[in-house]
Design a protein around this motif. Structure first.
Motif, PDB file in Angstrom:
ATOM      1  N   ALA A   8       0.842  -1.207   0.000  1.00  0.00           N
ATOM      2  CA  ALA A   8       0.000   0.000   0.000  1.00  0.00           C
ATOM      3  C   ALA A   8       0.876   1.254   0.000  1.00  0.00           C
ATOM      4  CB  ALA A   8      -0.980  -0.005   1.170  1.00  0.00           C
ATOM      5  N   ALA A   9       1.954   1.191  -0.774  1.00  0.00           N
ATOM      6  CA  ALA A   9       2.916   2.289  -0.841  1.00  0.00           C
ATOM      7  C   ALA A   9       2.362   3.441  -1.674  1.00  0.00           C
ATOM      8  CB  ALA A   9       4.219   1.790  -1.453  1.00  0.00           C
ATOM      9  N   VAL A  10       2.673   4.654  -1.246  1.00  0.00           N
ATOM     10  CA  VAL A  10       2.338   5.829  -2.050  1.00  0.00           C
ATOM     11  C   VAL A  10       3.407   5.945  -3.141  1.00  0.00           C
ATOM     12  CG1 VAL A  10       2.040   8.333  -2.058  1.00  0.00           C
ATOM     13  CG2 VAL A  10       1.198   6.975  -0.132  1.00  0.00           C
ATOM     14  N   VAL A  11       2.937   6.062  -4.377  1.00  0.00           N
ATOM     15  CA  VAL A  11       3.821   6.032  -5.540  1.00  0.00           C
ATOM     16  C   VAL A  11       3.596   7.277  -6.378  1.00  0.00           C
ATOM     17  CG1 VAL A  11       4.415   4.701  -7.614  1.00  0.00           C
ATOM     18  CG2 VAL A  11       3.728   3.516  -5.535  1.00  0.00           C
ATOM     19  N   GLU A  12       4.678   7.794  -6.952  1.00  0.00           N
ATOM     20  CA  GLU A  12       4.601   8.927  -7.879  1.00  0.00           C
ATOM     21  C   GLU A  12       4.799   8.407  -9.296  1.00  0.00           C
ATOM     22  OE1 GLU A  12       6.519  13.047  -7.331  1.00  0.00           O
ATOM     23  OE2 GLU A  12       7.963  11.888  -8.510  1.00  0.00           O
ATOM     24  N   PHE A  13       3.894   8.806 -10.179  1.00  0.00           N
ATOM     25  CA  PHE A  13       3.979   8.435 -11.586  1.00  0.00           C
ATOM     26  C   PHE A  13       4.294   9.679 -12.402  1.00  0.00           C
ATOM     27  CE2 PHE A  13       1.387   5.116  -9.858  1.00  0.00           C
ATOM     28  CZ  PHE A  13       1.670   4.001 -10.620  1.00  0.00           C
ATOM     29  N   LYS A  14       5.325   9.612 -13.219  1.00  0.00           N
ATOM     30  CA  LYS A  14       5.604  10.668 -14.196  1.00  0.00           C
ATOM     31  C   LYS A  14       5.056  10.168 -15.529  1.00  0.00           C
ATOM     32  CE  LYS A  14       8.114  14.120 -16.066  1.00  0.00           C
ATOM     33  NZ  LYS A  14       8.293  15.479 -15.621  1.00  0.00           N
ATOM     34  N   LEU A  15       4.210  10.979 -16.162  1.00  0.00           N
ATOM     35  CA  LEU A  15       3.587  10.582 -17.423  1.00  0.00           C
ATOM     36  C   LEU A  15       4.274  11.260 -18.607  1.00  0.00           C
ATOM     37  CD1 LEU A  15      -0.179  10.752 -16.403  1.00  0.00           C
ATOM     38  CD2 LEU A  15       1.447   8.863 -16.141  1.00  0.00           C
ATOM     39  N   VAL A  16       4.069  10.716 -19.787  1.00  0.00           N
ATOM     40  CA  VAL A  16       4.678  11.276 -20.996  1.00  0.00           C
ATOM     41  C   VAL A  16       4.205  12.704 -21.251  1.00  0.00           C
ATOM     42  CG1 VAL A  16       5.114   9.041 -22.091  1.00  0.00           C
ATOM     43  CG2 VAL A  16       2.964  10.227 -22.524  1.00  0.00           C
ATOM     44  N   THR A  17       3.077  13.088 -20.682  1.00  0.00           N
ATOM     45  CA  THR A  17       2.552  14.450 -20.816  1.00  0.00           C
ATOM     46  C   THR A  17       3.291  15.431 -19.911  1.00  0.00           C
ATOM     47  OG1 THR A  17       0.916  14.020 -19.102  1.00  0.00           O
ATOM     48  CG2 THR A  17       0.235  13.640 -21.392  1.00  0.00           C
ATOM     49  N   GLY A  18       4.115  14.909 -19.007  1.00  0.00           N
ATOM     50  CA  GLY A  18       4.801  15.747 -18.037  1.00  0.00           C
ATOM     51  C   GLY A  18       4.078  15.821 -16.706  1.00  0.00           C
ATOM     52  N   ASP A  19       2.858  15.297 -16.648  1.00  0.00           N
ATOM     53  CA  ASP A  19       2.091  15.306 -15.403  1.00  0.00           C
ATOM     54  C   ASP A  19       2.711  14.369 -14.376  1.00  0.00           C
ATOM     55  OD1 ASP A  19      -0.110  17.037 -16.209  1.00  0.00           O
ATOM     56  OD2 ASP A  19      -0.754  15.388 -17.489  1.00  0.00           O
ATOM     57  N   LEU A  20       2.558  14.735 -13.112  1.00  0.00           N
ATOM     58  CA  LEU A  20       2.936  13.867 -12.001  1.00  0.00           C
ATOM     59  C   LEU A  20       1.664  13.477 -11.264  1.00  0.00           C
ATOM     60  CD1 LEU A  20       6.045  15.639 -10.410  1.00  0.00           C
ATOM     61  CD2 LEU A  20       6.004  13.456 -11.610  1.00  0.00           C
ATOM     62  N   LEU A  21       1.446  12.184 -11.091  1.00  0.00           N
ATOM     63  CA  LEU A  21       0.307  11.688 -10.331  1.00  0.00           C
ATOM     64  C   LEU A  21       0.839  10.919  -9.137  1.00  0.00           C
ATOM     65  CD1 LEU A  21      -2.009  10.317 -13.177  1.00  0.00           C
ATOM     66  CD2 LEU A  21      -2.108  12.537 -12.055  1.00  0.00           C
ATOM     67  N   THR A  22       0.192  11.094  -8.004  1.00  0.00           N
ATOM     68  CA  THR A  22       0.617  10.418  -6.779  1.00  0.00           C
ATOM     69  C   THR A  22      -0.572   9.688  -6.173  1.00  0.00           C
ATOM     70  OG1 THR A  22       2.239  12.151  -6.364  1.00  0.00           O
ATOM     71  CG2 THR A  22       1.668  10.747  -4.507  1.00  0.00           C
ATOM     72  N   GLY A  23      -0.338   8.465  -5.756  1.00  0.00           N
ATOM     73  CA  GLY A  23      -1.382   7.693  -5.098  1.00  0.00           C
ATOM     74  C   GLY A  23      -0.917   6.288  -4.804  1.00  0.00           C
ATOM     75  N   LYS A  24      -1.829   5.503  -4.262  1.00  0.00           N
ATOM     76  CA  LYS A  24      -1.568   4.082  -4.004  1.00  0.00           C
ATOM     77  C   LYS A  24      -2.133   3.283  -5.166  1.00  0.00           C
ATOM     78  CE  LYS A  24      -1.771   4.642   0.985  1.00  0.00           C
ATOM     79  NZ  LYS A  24      -2.451   4.256   2.220  1.00  0.00           N
ATOM     80  N   ILE A  25      -1.375   2.290  -5.593  1.00  0.00           N
ATOM     81  CA  ILE A  25      -1.820   1.454  -6.705  1.00  0.00           C
ATOM     82  C   ILE A  25      -2.859   0.462  -6.187  1.00  0.00           C
ATOM     83  CG2 ILE A  25      -1.122  -0.109  -8.554  1.00  0.00           C
ATOM     84  CD1 ILE A  25       1.759   1.004  -8.181  1.00  0.00           C
ATOM     85  N   LEU A  26      -4.028   0.444  -6.821  1.00  0.00           N
ATOM     86  CA  LEU A  26      -5.075  -0.505  -6.443  1.00  0.00           C
ATOM     87  C   LEU A  26      -4.914  -1.822  -7.177  1.00  0.00           C
ATOM     88  CD1 LEU A  26      -8.288   1.725  -6.384  1.00  0.00           C
ATOM     89  CD2 LEU A  26      -6.918   0.935  -4.459  1.00  0.00           C
ATOM     90  N   TRP A  27      -4.658  -1.738  -8.480  1.00  0.00           N
ATOM     91  CA  TRP A  27      -4.537  -2.949  -9.294  1.00  0.00           C
ATOM     92  C   TRP A  27      -3.752  -2.631 -10.550  1.00  0.00           C
ATOM     93  CZ3 TRP A  27      -6.539  -1.984 -14.042  1.00  0.00           C
ATOM     94  CH2 TRP A  27      -7.600  -1.094 -14.164  1.00  0.00           C
ATOM     95  N   GLN A  28      -3.316  -3.702 -11.221  1.00  0.00           N
ATOM     96  CA  GLN A  28      -2.707  -3.594 -12.533  1.00  0.00           C
ATOM     97  C   GLN A  28      -3.211  -4.733 -13.392  1.00  0.00           C
ATOM     98  OE1 GLN A  28       1.496  -4.281 -13.037  1.00  0.00           O
ATOM     99  NE2 GLN A  28       1.592  -5.765 -11.373  1.00  0.00           N
ATOM    100  N   ASP A  29      -3.254  -4.480 -14.688  1.00  0.00           N
ATOM    101  CA  ASP A  29      -3.520  -5.533 -15.661  1.00  0.00           C
ATOM    102  C   ASP A  29      -2.462  -5.359 -16.750  1.00  0.00           C
ATOM    103  OD1 ASP A  29      -4.438  -3.552 -17.467  1.00  0.00           O
ATOM    104  OD2 ASP A  29      -6.542  -3.960 -17.049  1.00  0.00           O
ATOM    105  N   PRO A  30      -2.494  -6.141 -17.804  1.00  0.00           N
ATOM    106  CA  PRO A  30      -1.426  -6.019 -18.802  1.00  0.00           C
ATOM    107  C   PRO A  30      -1.300  -4.630 -19.434  1.00  0.00           C
ATOM    108  CG  PRO A  30      -2.537  -8.099 -19.086  1.00  0.00           C
ATOM    109  CD  PRO A  30      -3.339  -7.313 -18.072  1.00  0.00           C
ATOM    110  N   GLY A  31      -2.371  -3.842 -19.463  1.00  0.00           N
ATOM    111  CA  GLY A  31      -2.308  -2.550 -20.133  1.00  0.00           C
ATOM    112  C   GLY A  31      -2.365  -1.333 -19.241  1.00  0.00           C
ATOM    113  N   CYS A  32      -2.879  -1.489 -18.020  1.00  0.00           N
ATOM    114  CA  CYS A  32      -3.152  -0.321 -17.173  1.00  0.00           C
ATOM    115  C   CYS A  32      -2.789  -0.569 -15.720  1.00  0.00           C
ATOM    116  CB  CYS A  32      -4.646   0.023 -17.203  1.00  0.00           C
ATOM    117  SG  CYS A  32      -5.289   0.451 -18.814  1.00  0.00           S
TER     118      CYS A  32
END
Length: 72
Positions: free
Chosen positions: A23-47
């Motif tokens: 339940a770690a807080v994670v920072e995501f840097k996106l190709v748009t330059g946006d930074l999103l921060t949150g806890k990852i709930l789930w992942q699948d092959p694409g998202c």
């Protein structure tokens, strides 16, 4: 019929799974330059889906991620 395998032997998949379990807080840097921060709930092959401090869920296409790193 195309199949998309979710290969849990891949280090990147295992890393995200561990972040979900922790339940770690994670920072995501996106190709748009946006930074999103949150806890990852789930992942699948694409998202991945994260939830922020306001309980808002955001689904992110993996191809939009430049990097992710644990906060703290």
């Amino acid at each position: 019929m195309a199949t998309t395998d979710f290969d849990t032997s891949l280090p990147s998949i295992r890393q995200v799974q561990n972040l979900i379990k922790q339940a770690a807080v994670v920072e995501f840097k996106l190709v748009t330059g946006d930074l999103l921060t949150g806890k990852i709930l789930w992942q699948d092959p694409g998202c991945v889906c994260i939830v922020d401090e306001n309980s808002q869920q955001t689904t992110i296409w993996k191809q939009a991620i430049v990097y992710l790193q644990p906060k703290g």
